[in-house]
Design a protein around this motif. Structure first.
Motif, PDB file in Angstrom:
ATOM      1  N   ILE A  12      -7.625  43.243  74.283  1.00 15.05           N
ATOM      2  CA  ILE A  12      -8.626  42.736  75.222  1.00 15.05           C
ATOM      3  C   ILE A  12      -7.996  41.781  76.233  1.00 15.05           C
ATOM      4  CG2 ILE A  12     -10.688  41.273  75.399  1.00 15.05           C
ATOM      5  CD1 ILE A  12     -11.559  42.513  72.692  1.00 15.05           C
ATOM      6  N   GLU A  13      -7.080  40.928  75.776  1.00 14.24           N
ATOM      7  CA  GLU A  13      -6.481  39.925  76.656  1.00 14.24           C
ATOM      8  C   GLU A  13      -5.388  40.490  77.555  1.00 14.24           C
ATOM      9  OE1 GLU A  13      -5.165  36.646  74.308  1.00 14.24           O
ATOM     10  OE2 GLU A  13      -7.170  36.237  73.548  1.00 14.24           O
ATOM     11  N   ARG A  14      -4.852  41.629  77.227  1.00 13.16           N
ATOM     12  CA  ARG A  14      -3.738  42.199  77.992  1.00 13.16           C
ATOM     13  C   ARG A  14      -4.160  42.506  79.421  1.00 13.16           C
ATOM     14  NH1 ARG A  14      -1.365  47.091  79.327  1.00 13.16           N
ATOM     15  NH2 ARG A  14       0.889  47.011  79.292  1.00 13.16           N
ATOM     16  N   LYS A  15      -3.367  42.027  80.356  1.00 15.90           N
ATOM     17  CA  LYS A  15      -3.630  42.345  81.760  1.00 15.90           C
ATOM     18  C   LYS A  15      -3.177  43.772  82.017  1.00 15.90           C
ATOM     19  CE  LYS A  15      -3.107  37.679  83.447  1.00 15.90           C
ATOM     20  NZ  LYS A  15      -2.331  36.761  84.244  1.00 15.90           N
ATOM     21  N   ARG A  16      -3.903  44.460  82.844  1.00 20.71           N
ATOM     22  CA  ARG A  16      -3.563  45.842  83.189  1.00 20.71           C
ATOM     23  C   ARG A  16      -3.288  45.907  84.680  1.00 20.71           C
ATOM     24  NH1 ARG A  16      -2.434  50.845  80.728  1.00 20.71           N
ATOM     25  NH2 ARG A  16      -2.836  52.358  82.322  1.00 20.71           N
ATOM     26  N   TRP A  17      -2.159  46.453  85.043  1.00 26.63           N
ATOM     27  CA  TRP A  17      -1.776  46.600  86.444  1.00 26.63           C
ATOM     28  C   TRP A  17      -2.014  48.047  86.824  1.00 26.63           C
ATOM     29  CZ3 TRP A  17      -1.373  42.054  88.425  1.00 26.63           C
ATOM     30  CH2 TRP A  17      -1.034  41.004  87.593  1.00 26.63           C
ATOM     31  N   TYR A  18      -2.766  48.247  87.869  1.00 27.22           N
ATOM     32  CA  TYR A  18      -3.163  49.596  88.254  1.00 27.22           C
ATOM     33  C   TYR A  18      -2.293  50.137  89.381  1.00 27.22           C
ATOM     34  CZ  TYR A  18      -7.077  48.783  85.237  1.00 27.22           C
ATOM     35  OH  TYR A  18      -7.836  48.518  84.129  1.00 27.22           O
ATOM     36  N   LEU A  32      10.519  54.405  90.887  1.00 31.37           N
ATOM     37  CA  LEU A  32       9.858  53.194  90.410  1.00 31.37           C
ATOM     38  C   LEU A  32      10.926  52.130  90.203  1.00 31.37           C
ATOM     39  CD1 LEU A  32       7.224  51.855  89.417  1.00 31.37           C
ATOM     40  CD2 LEU A  32       7.776  52.742  87.135  1.00 31.37           C
ATOM     41  N   TYR A  33      10.823  51.044  90.961  1.00 34.79           N
ATOM     42  CA  TYR A  33      11.776  49.935  90.866  1.00 34.79           C
ATOM     43  C   TYR A  33      11.120  48.833  90.039  1.00 34.79           C
ATOM     44  CZ  TYR A  33      15.358  46.599  92.357  1.00 34.79           C
ATOM     45  OH  TYR A  33      16.395  45.701  92.391  1.00 34.79           O
ATOM     46  N   GLY A  34      11.635  48.618  88.856  1.00 36.10           N
ATOM     47  CA  GLY A  34      11.119  47.588  87.961  1.00 36.10           C
ATOM     48  C   GLY A  34      10.459  48.208  86.756  1.00 36.10           C
ATOM     49  N   TYR A  35      10.869  47.761  85.576  1.00 33.77           N
ATOM     50  CA  TYR A  35      10.282  48.288  84.352  1.00 33.77           C
ATOM     51  C   TYR A  35       9.903  47.147  83.413  1.00 33.77           C
ATOM     52  CZ  TYR A  35       9.251  51.805  80.863  1.00 33.77           C
ATOM     53  OH  TYR A  35       8.600  52.612  79.963  1.00 33.77           O
ATOM     54  N   GLY A  36       9.312  46.127  84.017  1.00 32.35           N
ATOM     55  CA  GLY A  36       8.741  45.029  83.233  1.00 32.35           C
ATOM     56  C   GLY A  36       7.286  45.341  82.968  1.00 32.35           C
ATOM     57  N   GLU A  37       6.481  44.305  82.886  1.00 27.94           N
ATOM     58  CA  GLU A  37       5.059  44.481  82.576  1.00 27.94           C
ATOM     59  C   GLU A  37       4.354  45.394  83.578  1.00 27.94           C
ATOM     60  OE1 GLU A  37       1.033  41.756  82.448  1.00 27.94           O
ATOM     61  OE2 GLU A  37       2.958  40.776  82.120  1.00 27.94           O
ATOM     62  N   VAL A  38       4.551  45.133  84.856  1.00 29.54           N
ATOM     63  CA  VAL A  38       3.902  45.938  85.898  1.00 29.54           C
ATOM     64  C   VAL A  38       4.487  47.348  85.926  1.00 29.54           C
ATOM     65  CG1 VAL A  38       3.406  46.132  88.367  1.00 29.54           C
ATOM     66  CG2 VAL A  38       3.418  43.875  87.276  1.00 29.54           C
TER      67      VAL A  38
END
Length: 108
Positions: A12-18, A32-38
């Motif tokens: 529930i608390e996890r942020k979701r990047w669309y 895709l440049y970047g493989y962190g959270e986003v």
């Protein structure tokens, strides 16, 4: 089915990047440049949509990324790839601008 309350609260608390799918034409070749959270969120949405050809995932910390299911390549590989767009998937705007400037300096 039993769900541990701790796990449920994490979901529930996890942020979701669309992934901004609507701003890209369909069937493009995408890096895709970047493989962190986003980047992880974007990656899954890109794959699930089936509307794009994901050419590569690149990240400057590619060696430290502990995801064995996705091949993450060094940023330098971008110069050897054929693509239509690079999506910079990082949370911090200043970092994204530095990445963009670095790519522009390389002629990308």
């Amino acid at each position: 089915m039993n769900i541990c309350i701790n796990n449920l609260s994490e979901i529930i608390e996890r942020k979701r990047w669309y992934f901004p799918e609507k701003i890209f034409p369909k069937n493009i070749r995408l890096v895709l440049y970047g493989y962190g959270e986003v980047g992880r969120d974007f990656y899954q949405q890109i794959v699930d949509s089936g509307n794009f050809r994901l050419v590569a995932v690149v990240d400057k910390n590619y060696r430290e990324i502990a995801d064995k299911t996705v091949e993450v390549k060094p940023v330098e590989e971008v110069c050897n790839l054929e693509f239509d767009f690079i999506l910079i998937a990082v949370l911090d705007k200043a970092t994204a601008e530095k990445i963009r400037d670095s790519l522009l300096c390389r002629g990308i």
